[in-house]
Design a protein around this motif. Sequence first.
Motif, PDB file in Angstrom:
ATOM      1  N   ALA A  10      45.053  29.201  31.302  1.00 47.37           N
ATOM      2  CA  ALA A  10      45.298  27.832  32.385  1.00 47.37           C
ATOM      3  C   ALA A  10      44.232  26.869  32.175  1.00 47.37           C
ATOM      4  N   LYS A  11      43.774  27.946  33.408  1.00 46.60           N
ATOM      5  CA  LYS A  11      42.610  27.645  33.348  1.00 46.60           C
ATOM      6  C   LYS A  11      41.022  27.457  33.259  1.00 46.60           C
ATOM      7  N   LEU A  12      41.396  27.686  32.010  1.00 44.21           N
ATOM      8  CA  LEU A  12      39.703  27.879  31.549  1.00 44.21           C
ATOM      9  C   LEU A  12      38.512  27.349  31.987  1.00 44.21           C
ATOM     10  N   SER A  13      38.760  25.866  32.452  1.00 49.92           N
ATOM     11  CA  SER A  13      37.882  24.556  32.771  1.00 49.92           C
ATOM     12  C   SER A  13      36.900  24.842  34.349  1.00 49.92           C
ATOM     13  N   GLU A  14      38.769  25.618  35.074  1.00 49.17           N
ATOM     14  CA  GLU A  14      37.863  25.918  36.453  1.00 49.17           C
ATOM     15  C   GLU A  14      37.347  27.075  35.687  1.00 49.17           C
ATOM     16  N   LEU A  15      37.362  28.195  35.417  1.00 42.13           N
ATOM     17  CA  LEU A  15      36.757  29.001  35.740  1.00 42.13           C
ATOM     18  C   LEU A  15      35.379  29.107  34.369  1.00 42.13           C
ATOM     19  N   ILE A  16      35.426  28.319  33.028  1.00 41.20           N
ATOM     20  CA  ILE A  16      34.033  27.967  32.868  1.00 41.20           C
ATOM     21  C   ILE A  16      32.839  27.730  34.131  1.00 41.20           C
ATOM     22  N   ALA A  17      33.360  26.350  35.515  1.00 48.10           N
ATOM     23  CA  ALA A  17      32.315  25.863  36.220  1.00 48.10           C
ATOM     24  C   ALA A  17      32.330  27.013  37.431  1.00 48.10           C
ATOM     25  N   ALA A  19      31.842  30.149  36.778  1.00 48.51           N
ATOM     26  CA  ALA A  19      31.036  31.127  36.210  1.00 48.51           C
ATOM     27  C   ALA A  19      29.256  29.881  35.761  1.00 48.51           C
ATOM     28  N   GLU A  20      29.541  28.685  35.746  1.00 53.12           N
ATOM     29  CA  GLU A  20      28.097  28.171  35.502  1.00 53.12           C
ATOM     30  C   GLU A  20      27.647  28.483  36.706  1.00 53.12           C
ATOM     31  N   GLY A  21      28.875  27.663  38.018  1.00 51.25           N
ATOM     32  CA  GLY A  21      27.957  28.100  39.781  1.00 51.25           C
ATOM     33  C   GLY A  21      28.102  29.620  39.679  1.00 51.25           C
ATOM     34  N   GLY A  22      27.778  30.900  39.283  1.00 49.35           N
ATOM     35  CA  GLY A  22      27.016  32.236  39.555  1.00 49.35           C
ATOM     36  C   GLY A  22      28.011  32.904  39.830  1.00 49.35           C
ATOM     37  N   GLN A  23      29.777  32.706  39.652  1.00 50.20           N
ATOM     38  CA  GLN A  23      30.319  33.494  40.085  1.00 50.20           C
ATOM     39  C   GLN A  23      30.909  34.476  39.018  1.00 50.20           C
ATOM     40  N   GLU A  24      31.363  35.407  39.304  1.00 50.48           N
ATOM     41  CA  GLU A  24      31.120  36.336  38.154  1.00 50.48           C
ATOM     42  C   GLU A  24      33.070  36.091  38.125  1.00 50.48           C
ATOM     43  N   HIS A  32      43.523  45.444  33.603  1.00 48.12           N
ATOM     44  CA  HIS A  32      42.624  45.829  32.784  1.00 48.12           C
ATOM     45  C   HIS A  32      41.497  44.948  32.414  1.00 48.12           C
ATOM     46  N   PRO A  33      40.378  45.436  33.139  1.00 49.48           N
ATOM     47  CA  PRO A  33      39.107  44.404  32.223  1.00 49.48           C
ATOM     48  C   PRO A  33      39.032  44.198  31.299  1.00 49.48           C
ATOM     49  N   VAL A  34      38.429  42.456  30.369  1.00 55.91           N
ATOM     50  CA  VAL A  34      38.880  42.910  29.202  1.00 55.91           C
ATOM     51  C   VAL A  34      37.368  42.466  29.176  1.00 55.91           C
ATOM     52  N   ALA A  35      37.328  41.998  29.256  1.00 52.58           N
ATOM     53  CA  ALA A  35      35.821  40.269  29.275  1.00 52.58           C
ATOM     54  C   ALA A  35      35.246  39.956  30.493  1.00 52.58           C
ATOM     55  N   ARG A  36      34.131  39.752  30.695  1.00 54.72           N
ATOM     56  CA  ARG A  36      33.877  38.433  31.711  1.00 54.72           C
ATOM     57  C   ARG A  36      32.965  37.531  31.545  1.00 54.72           C
ATOM     58  N   LEU A  37      33.430  36.743  32.077  1.00 52.45           N
ATOM     59  CA  LEU A  37      33.002  35.143  31.543  1.00 52.45           C
ATOM     60  C   LEU A  37      31.477  34.851  32.448  1.00 52.45           C
ATOM     61  N   VAL A  38      30.259  34.735  31.398  1.00 53.30           N
ATOM     62  CA  VAL A  38      28.854  34.268  32.183  1.00 53.30           C
ATOM     63  C   VAL A  38      28.415  33.053  31.486  1.00 53.30           C
ATOM     64  N   PRO A  39      27.596  32.374  32.489  1.00 55.24           N
ATOM     65  CA  PRO A  39      26.721  30.795  31.461  1.00 55.24           C
ATOM     66  C   PRO A  39      26.154  31.467  30.552  1.00 55.24           C
ATOM     67  N   VAL A  40      25.332  30.603  29.553  1.00 59.22           N
ATOM     68  CA  VAL A  40      24.521  31.508  28.669  1.00 59.22           C
ATOM     69  C   VAL A  40      22.725  31.048  29.060  1.00 59.22           C
ATOM     70  N   GLY A  41      22.001  31.549  28.947  1.00 56.40           N
ATOM     71  CA  GLY A  41      20.548  30.757  29.945  1.00 56.40           C
ATOM     72  C   GLY A  41      19.563  30.210  29.593  1.00 56.40           C
ATOM     73  N   ARG A  42      20.000  29.135  29.510  1.00 57.89           N
ATOM     74  CA  ARG A  42      18.862  28.107  29.578  1.00 57.89           C
ATOM     75  C   ARG A  42      17.563  28.671  28.913  1.00 57.89           C
ATOM     76  N   PRO A  43      16.431  28.262  28.768  1.00 55.61           N
ATOM     77  CA  PRO A  43      15.120  28.970  28.214  1.00 55.61           C
ATOM     78  C   PRO A  43      14.475  27.696  29.829  1.00 55.61           C
ATOM     79  N   VAL A  44      14.017  28.712  30.026  1.00 54.62           N
ATOM     80  CA  VAL A  44      13.118  28.214  31.685  1.00 54.62           C
ATOM     81  C   VAL A  44      11.239  27.519  30.812  1.00 54.62           C
ATOM     82  N   ILE A  45      11.080  26.653  31.318  1.00 54.44           N
ATOM     83  CA  ILE A  45       9.771  25.998  30.927  1.00 54.44           C
ATOM     84  C   ILE A  45       8.991  26.500  32.598  1.00 54.44           C
TER      85      ILE A  45
END
Length: 73
Positions: A10-17, A19-24, A32-45
């Motif tokens: 129900a709150k997927l877009s909030e969870l994605i935001a 995770a993008e902000g650095g929150q686990e 019981h924990p089954v998955a962790r949502l993390v941001p996709v790493g961007r290449p560093v220039i």
Amino acid sequence: MQMNIAEAKAKLSELIAAAEGGQEVVIARGGHPVARLVPVGRPVIRIGVGDGLVSRVPDFLAPMTEGELQDWE
């Protein structure tokens, strides 16, 4: 932050935001924990990778000195 699957759906877009902000974000099933949502790493220039490796770069547009002109002759 941990959330069960039904609430996460129900709150997927909030969870994605979050995770993008650095929150686990952990998604659990039956408490019981089954998955962790993390941001996709961007290449560093990196600009200036060789900073400090070259000590002196000649000015190729500056006029040649008399000694340099003689070396070319």
